[in-house]
Design a protein around this motif. Structure first.
Motif, PDB file in Angstrom:
ATOM      1  N   UNK A 209      21.884   7.167  61.103  1.00 45.38           N
ATOM      2  CA  UNK A 209      22.379   6.702  62.401  1.00 45.38           C
ATOM      3  C   UNK A 209      21.185   6.163  63.168  1.00 45.38           C
ATOM      4  N   UNK A 210      21.259   4.885  63.535  1.00 47.38           N
ATOM      5  CA  UNK A 210      20.147   4.244  64.248  1.00 47.38           C
ATOM      6  C   UNK A 210      20.487   4.183  65.729  1.00 47.38           C
ATOM      7  N   UNK A 211      19.623   4.782  66.550  1.00 49.43           N
ATOM      8  CA  UNK A 211      19.804   4.721  68.010  1.00 49.43           C
ATOM      9  C   UNK A 211      18.926   3.592  68.531  1.00 49.43           C
ATOM     10  N   UNK A 212      19.582   2.553  69.028  1.00 49.05           N
ATOM     11  CA  UNK A 212      18.848   1.364  69.459  1.00 49.05           C
ATOM     12  C   UNK A 212      19.005   1.164  70.961  1.00 49.05           C
ATOM     13  N   UNK A 213      17.852   1.148  71.663  1.00 44.50           N
ATOM     14  CA  UNK A 213      17.932   0.890  73.111  1.00 44.50           C
ATOM     15  C   UNK A 213      17.776  -0.600  73.386  1.00 44.50           C
ATOM     16  N   UNK A 214      16.768  -1.209  72.717  1.00 47.11           N
ATOM     17  CA  UNK A 214      16.561  -2.654  72.887  1.00 47.11           C
ATOM     18  C   UNK A 214      16.472  -3.296  71.516  1.00 47.11           C
ATOM     19  N   UNK A 215      17.379  -4.214  71.206  1.00 50.10           N
ATOM     20  CA  UNK A 215      17.225  -4.902  69.918  1.00 50.10           C
ATOM     21  C   UNK A 215      15.963  -5.760  69.938  1.00 50.10           C
ATOM     22  N   UNK A 216      15.290  -5.820  68.807  1.00 45.94           N
ATOM     23  CA  UNK A 216      14.074  -6.632  68.719  1.00 45.94           C
ATOM     24  C   UNK A 216      14.300  -7.810  67.802  1.00 45.94           C
ATOM     25  N   UNK A 217      13.543  -8.861  68.021  1.00 45.64           N
ATOM     26  CA  UNK A 217      13.593  -9.976  67.074  1.00 45.64           C
ATOM     27  C   UNK A 217      12.773  -9.584  65.862  1.00 45.64           C
ATOM     28  N   UNK A 218      13.353  -9.774  64.689  1.00 45.44           N
ATOM     29  CA  UNK A 218      12.550  -9.541  63.491  1.00 45.44           C
ATOM     30  C   UNK A 218      12.759 -10.680  62.496  1.00 45.44           C
ATOM     31  N   UNK A 219      11.657 -11.027  61.860  1.00 43.49           N
ATOM     32  CA  UNK A 219      11.604 -12.183  60.951  1.00 43.49           C
ATOM     33  C   UNK A 219      11.321 -11.643  59.556  1.00 43.49           C
ATOM     34  N   UNK A 220      11.941 -12.197  58.515  1.00 52.68           N
ATOM     35  CA  UNK A 220      11.696 -11.640  57.181  1.00 52.68           C
ATOM     36  C   UNK A 220      10.234 -11.787  56.749  1.00 52.68           C
ATOM     37  N   UNK A 221       9.752 -10.764  56.030  1.00 49.79           N
ATOM     38  CA  UNK A 221       8.361 -10.804  55.559  1.00 49.79           C
ATOM     39  C   UNK A 221       8.240 -11.670  54.303  1.00 49.79           C
ATOM     40  N   UNK A 222       9.302 -11.675  53.502  1.00 47.83           N
ATOM     41  CA  UNK A 222       9.234 -12.286  52.166  1.00 47.83           C
ATOM     42  C   UNK A 222       7.990 -11.782  51.460  1.00 47.83           C
TER      43      UNK A 222
END
Ligand code: NAP
Length: 539
Positions: A209-222
């Motif tokens: 269960x993920x508790x998220x307050x602020x979604x963040x931008x995430x970019x794939x690492x590849x």
């Protein structure tokens, strides 16, 4: 501070270096090579700093391996082979250990020793450094290489101490294996650490269960294995590549190319193609898609829209996808780099609890209550970040001239000259302190620049028989104004980031890092050319 707390002052080196991470180790090496007598003090049992403490599942550097490594020794950079584009924590720790062995650095260190305070003495122009073991050390210079993200922050959630399950913080992960198989696990926090840990915990745990307050931008690492040809080519061209990186704003990514165009100089088709190209390459290069993404809100909005579209494509449940979509400035909070993060939310054993509007209410003995619902879990992972940049410095009781405490001097926010020195605290240097580019750059480049500047300064002092140097108050004030004026030209001040201290309740809100590695280095060089302008030297 009473004399009893000084304990037994048995050693008198020229320099005490606090910390055995990348910064402390190179500082010790450089000073010893220059003939200084140095004692290193480290609270951990061994070298590694960040990479010693952050052992959570998925811990990995989000700066590319061939860049996130020392450049000061040609032999070192030629002999070490990184195996992946982005190194795992264990590989980086192996590298740090290799460096410590190769340059015989451990013998200068006292491990398992926490510095609790330091006091400057005007009579002999030096520091007495107090440790938790009761022993103290007297030295001429004090160098604080304590890391920018090394004081973990656990939020003060009601009744946390009543929770009877396991609790972990990503920044102080146990040095034993942690088993999540068959367990119900909660992760609180979706910054870089959470984004790295969540996909791996999801695979192992019965439920996550993920508790998220602020979604963040995430970019794939590849992320991928590095081929021999690639390693050989980089090694053959290392000096040019390092030099090119030193000319980049963040001291990294020269290979990715310097962005030459604004978003506004592109057609819609060109814009989407450019974002797509950067997304497919992966990593921080996404922020270099155009040259104004961190400077212009409308440009940034295009990047934000692009990422939100990609989230919608990956996450199957539209409601979950909506919850995962940030509505803030891309890059304002540090951009995350992930492997399979959004895909993780398609798994049947993963659920997202959005605590953006209603905070986590409390813990119970068996779980977490949010929006009136209890989520029963066996283990909780706090990926809730750090008291960044000042936390570890202020954890020590540092007393300068006229009994001035660093805590009092920084009551309204950190004040430094060049992020290297503090007025009222003579003969004390900070590596990657607030007011330096540090966390906005490839830390290794910033560390090397700081260490070399500080050791050259000490050599200069020794050569001309100066024994006391202090940053001038006026220089410090002007520097703070410059750090803020530059930040105000960017979009960085537009969100509640740890760069601003906004993640710690009650912490003064001030933008701490300096934006722009090349201009920072030029200023440091100009200060030297002007006879150490802004510093007062005494015998
Ligand atoms: P972080 O970026 O500060 O993220 C902490 C997370 O915890 C945020 O999502 C925050 O939400 C959340 N949080 C805090 N208190 C909360 C509460 N009471 N309830 C719910 N959520 C709460 O910390 P981090 O992920 O450890 O990363 C810190 C920095 O370390 C990174 O930005 C990066 O510079 C560095 N790092 C680097 C790497 C690497 O690969 N090199 C890996 C990990 C970390 P809010 O955003 O709402 O505050």
């Amino acid at each position: 501070m009473s004399d009893e707390r000084l304990g037994n002052t048995s050693e008198h080196p020229d320099v005490v270096v606090v910390g055995a991470g990348f910064a402390g180790l190179y500082m010790v090496h450089r000073l010893v090579s220059n003939g200084f007598d140095v004692v290193g003090i480290e609270r951990g049992s061994d070298v590694g700093g960040t990479w010693y403490w952050n052992r959570y599942p998925g811990a990995r550097c989000d700066v590319e391996s061939m860049e996130y490594s020392y450049s000061f020794s040609e032999e070192l950079q030629q002999e070490w082979d990184w195996s992946e584009r982005y190194s795992s924590q264990s590989e980086i720790l192996r590298y740090v250990n290799h460096v410590a062995d190769r340059f015989d650095l451990r013998r200068h260190y006292r491990f398992d020793t926490s510095v609790i305070g330091a006091r400057f003495d005007d009579r002999w122009n030096g520091w007495t450094v107090m440790t938790a073991t009761g022993k103290s050390v007297r030295c001429r210079y004090l160098v604080l290489a304590v890391g920018c993200l090394s004081t973990p922050h656990t939020p003060d959630v009601d009744r946390l101490s009543r929770f009877e399950g396991e609790t972990y913080h990503t920044g102080t992960w146990p040095h034993r294996s942690v088993e999540f198989a068959g367990k119900r696990v909660a992760v609180i926090g979706t910054g870089s650490s959470g984004v790295q840990a969540i996909p791996l915990i999801a695979v192992e745990a019965a439920s996550l269960t993920v508790f998220q307050r602020t979604p963040n931008y995430t970019v794939p690492a590849h992320n991928r294995r590095l081929g021999k040809d690639e390693l050989d080519w980089t090694k053959a061209n290392y000096s040019e590549l390092r030099a090119a990186n030193r000319r980049m704003q963040a001291a990294l990514g020269a290979g990715f190319g310097r962005p030459s165009k604004s978003v506004f100089e592109s057609t819609r088709h060109e814009r989407e193609a450019r974002f797509g190209e950067c997304w497919d390459k992966g990593g921080f290069g996404f922020l270099s898609a155009f040259n104004d993404l961190l400077l212009n809100q409308t440009s940034n909005d295009y990047a934000a829209r692009y990422i939100r579209t990609r989230i919608r494509e990956v996450v199957k449940d539209p409601e979950v996808a909506e919850s995962l979509m940030p509505d803030s400035v891309v890059g304002c909070k540090r951009l995350c780099i992930d492997t399979g993060y959004y895909e993780t939310f398609n798994r049947a054993n993963v659920s997202l609890v959005d605590v953006r509007k209603t905070p986590i209410e409390r813990f119970t003995t068996t779980g977490i209550v949010a929006e009136g619902l209890e989520h029963t879990v066996d283990a909780v992972v706090f990926a809730t970040g750090f008291d960044a940049m000042t936390g570890s410095l202020l954890a020590m009781d540092i007393v300068g001239t006229a009994r001035k405490r660093l805590r009092d001097h920084w009551e309204a926010g950190p004040r430094t000259y060049l992020g290297l020195a503090v007025s009222g605290f003579p003969n004390m240097f900070t590596i990657c302190g607030p007011g330096s580019p540090s966390v906005l750059t490839n830390m290794l480049m910033s560390i090397e620049q700081h260490v070399e500047w500080i050791s050259d300064f000490m050599k200069f002092m020794q050569h001309y028989s100066w024994n006391r140097v202090e940053a001038q108050c006026e220089a410090e004030t002007q520097w703070g104004a410059r750090v803020n004026a530059i930040a105000d030209l960017t979009l960085y001040p537009n969100c509640n980031s740890w760069y601003l201290g906004a993640n710690i309740p009650g912490k003064p809100r001030t933008f701490m890092p300096y934006f722009g590695f090349p201009s920072y280095c030029q200023e440091c060089e100009a200060v030297v050319e002007d006879g150490y302008r802004g510093f007062t030297l005494r015998r």
